[in-house]
Design an enzyme around this catalytic site. Structure first.
Site, PDB file in Angstrom:
ATOM      1  N   MET A  43      52.136 137.410  62.387  1.00  0.00           N
ATOM      2  CA  MET A  43      51.705 138.501  63.702  1.00  0.00           C
ATOM      3  C   MET A  43      52.761 139.799  63.807  1.00  0.00           C
ATOM      4  O   MET A  43      53.366 139.903  63.007  1.00  0.00           O
ATOM      5  CB  MET A  43      52.811 137.671  65.127  1.00  0.00           C
ATOM      6  CG  MET A  43      51.959 136.494  64.787  1.00  0.00           C
ATOM      7  SD  MET A  43      52.392 135.869  66.387  1.00  0.00           S
ATOM      8  CE  MET A  43      51.690 136.402  67.360  1.00  0.00           C
ATOM      9  N   HIS A  44      51.722 140.400  64.772  1.00  0.00           N
ATOM     10  CA  HIS A  44      53.059 141.665  65.816  1.00  0.00           C
ATOM     11  C   HIS A  44      53.144 143.191  64.030  1.00  0.00           C
ATOM     12  O   HIS A  44      53.407 144.360  65.151  1.00  0.00           O
ATOM     13  CB  HIS A  44      53.935 141.976  65.308  1.00  0.00           C
ATOM     14  CG  HIS A  44      54.769 140.410  65.923  1.00  0.00           C
ATOM     15  ND1 HIS A  44      54.222 139.891  67.970  1.00  0.00           N
ATOM     16  CD2 HIS A  44      55.698 139.269  65.964  1.00  0.00           C
ATOM     17  CE1 HIS A  44      54.836 139.005  68.090  1.00  0.00           C
ATOM     18  NE2 HIS A  44      55.900 137.825  67.032  1.00  0.00           N
ATOM     19  N   ASP A  50      50.146 132.667  62.732  1.00  0.00           N
ATOM     20  CA  ASP A  50      50.800 132.205  62.195  1.00  0.00           C
ATOM     21  C   ASP A  50      51.208 131.119  62.368  1.00  0.00           C
ATOM     22  O   ASP A  50      50.786 129.814  62.319  1.00  0.00           O
ATOM     23  CB  ASP A  50      51.474 132.764  60.852  1.00  0.00           C
ATOM     24  CG  ASP A  50      52.986 133.107  61.785  1.00  0.00           C
ATOM     25  OD1 ASP A  50      52.935 133.742  62.614  1.00  0.00           O
ATOM     26  OD2 ASP A  50      53.647 134.060  60.786  1.00  0.00           O
TER      27      ASP A  50
END
Length: 514
Positions: A88-89, A247
């Site tokens: 992520m991110h 995830d």
């Protein structure tokens, strides 16, 4: 799912991780048919920076897709859907031609401290939490966008599309610019309760909404394979690509955590306690993250600790060379020998405590300056005591996360365990005793890839819903029941463990300034 006499239907889950991409082909019963992975480097051009090349993810996905299709040797038209999971991110920026403008700034990059302060000057912390369910964070995407705009204006002005890592892969596969609610929750641009982009946040940060893709639910179909991708991989253009999930949200599906009362604990390098919730629950102190989950219309609350499996690996690497050598001679896993040593020490490690703050801490302290501590060392303590204390300290840190969930009214009746640490029966027992509830494992080991494939199966109408798919596919392997006598020992130790941080909080700041 395929009935008697019907042809089997197949699904693919792709997990774009930090170290590698793993692609797994499943049949509609959840059985692994073929699997392939390909690793790629992490670049750290400066201290605290972490970047990867999106093109490396692309190459890994295309190569592993081709590999599983060739290994499976099944008719291509029986492979119906692809689900995407990933780190992520991360910030991926594309120009008007869809070309990558710069390396992706990924989740663990910490360069954006000033940008977080800028965000807090533009909007109060409380309002950030109300809208995005989290305070501004250095690792999340919004601060990275501001960093590029400030430090690389020539890149920002050319940017036409902002994507997350797995959503860049969606674009590669389908030509579609889109995301889904679970991953978008980690951008700090989403109205998390409303499950849509926040106009207020985008206006506050002066970010054009046109840069962002459409937001889908995780099991919705977002597009189909491009002809050139189908030709490269041996698939057909009829393959549907669904939203997928970040995830941890995908891992939740892959372990059957899809209803109220369900949660999982992961002990990997970091540690995660993740609970499902059918209603939005936000910690006003921002100690845990609230995000949309991959089940439509639901959310998850997630506590994250920094030094979980990392703590045990650090101790093993620095102080257990004898066990490493013995494991090599015997042809066994060194962690099996560690578990054997730990089994000889009683719960509480004879009054030895470990604080697992090797990398600072997120939940519950949000303190980058705190550091690891052994407390209570005496001449009676052996290496086995220290090993058990490390494992117990990690369990206490995860107990902190569980405690916050309870404070928020999140009741957990079914706790799953996953990640490398979950293989240890002793770690599972510690968690069961601390949580005072059974800790279970599942037969399936594919986690995020299986979760992504299940989402694809819902999008392809192989399964009627995410929940019903998990009921059919996810099978319990083991259950560890709490031992009440040990649970009482751990409750007392955990209370002292929590007090130690408060006693040392100011000293950590002094240490950081030395």
């Amino acid at each position: 799912m395929a009935g008697k006499g019907e042809k089997m239907r197949y699904l693919i889950g792709i997990d774009i991780g930090t170290s590698a991409t793993k692609t797994v082909l499943f049949d509609s019963q959840g059985t692994v048919i073929a699997s392939a992975s390909q690793s790629y480097p992490l670049y750290q051009p400066e201290n605290g920076w972490a970047q990867q090349r999106p093109e490396d993810w692309r190459d890994a996905v295309l190569a592993t897709l081709k590999a599983v299709v060739e290994e499976a040797a099944i008719p291509a038209d029986q492979i119906e859907g692809i689900g995407l999971s990933g780190q992520m991110h991360g910030l991926v920026m594309l120009d008007e031609k869809g070309e990558v403008l710069r390396p992706s700034i990924i989740w663990c990059d910490q360069r954006t401290g000033e940008e977080v302060e800028d965000m807090l000057r533009l909007m109060p912390r409380e309002r950030w939490i109300q809208i995005t369910a989290n305070p501004p964070l250095t690792g999340w995407t919004a601060a990275k966008i501001l960093w590029v705009r400030k430090h690389e204006p020539e890149v920002y002005v050319r940017c036409r599309h902002i994507l997350l890592p797995k959503d860049y892969i969606r674009y590669v596969l389908t030509g579609v610019f889109a995301t889904e609610v679970s991953d978008a929750s980690g951008m700090q641009l989403l109205d998390v309760p409303g499950r849509c982009w926040s106009d207020e946040v985008l206006e506050t940060l002066s970010i054009d909404k046109a840069l962002l893709g459409r937001v889908y639910e995780s099991c919705e179909v977002t597009g189909q394979l491009l002809p050139e991708v189908a030709a490269k991989t041996g698939l057909t253009c009829a393959v549907k690509v669904v939203g997928g999930a970040g995830d941890n949200a995908a891992a939740a599906i892959g372990t059957g955590v899809v209803r109220d009362g369900d949660a999982f604990t992961t002990i990997g390098t970091s540690g995660v306690v993740f609970a499902h919730s059918s209603a939005v629950a936000i910690d006003p102190a921002g100690r845990v993250h609230t995000c949309c989950c991959a089940v439509p219309g639901a959310w998850h609350i997630m506590g994250v600790t920094q030094g979980a499996g990392l703590s045990l690996k650090w101790f093993k690497d620095q102080f257990c060379q004898d066990l490493v050598q013995k494991a090599g001679e015997q042809g066994v896993d060194v962690y099996d020998l560690i578990n054997e040593a730990v089994s000889r020490v009683p719960a509480g490690s004879d009054r030895l405590l470990y604080l697992p703050y090797l990398m600072g801490e997120r939940t519950p302290h949000l303190d980058p300056d705190c550091r690891g501590v052994f407390f209570g060392l005496s001449a009676i303590h052996t290496k086995a005591h220290l090993l058990r204390a490390v494992m117990e300290g990690v369990a206490y840190s995860l107990g902190d996360c569980d405690q916050i969930l309870k404070e928020m009214g999140i009741s957990v009746s079914r706790m799953m365990a996953c990640g490398g640490g979950a293989k240890s029966p002793h770690w599972r027992q510690m968690l069961a005793d601390l949580y005072r509830c059974p800790v279970k494992t599942v037969e399936q080991a594919e986690g995020p890839a299986l979760g992504a494939a299940i989402l694809a199966g819902v999008g392809c109408k192989i399964y009627p819903s995410v929940e019903e798919a998990c009921d059919c596919l996810i099978r319990e392997k083991s259950s560890t029941e709490p031992i009440l006598k040990e649970a009482d020992v751990y409750a007392a130790c955990h209370s002292l463990y929590q007090k130690l941080y408060q006693s040392l909080k100011e000293d950590y700041k002094l240490l950081a300034r030395l």
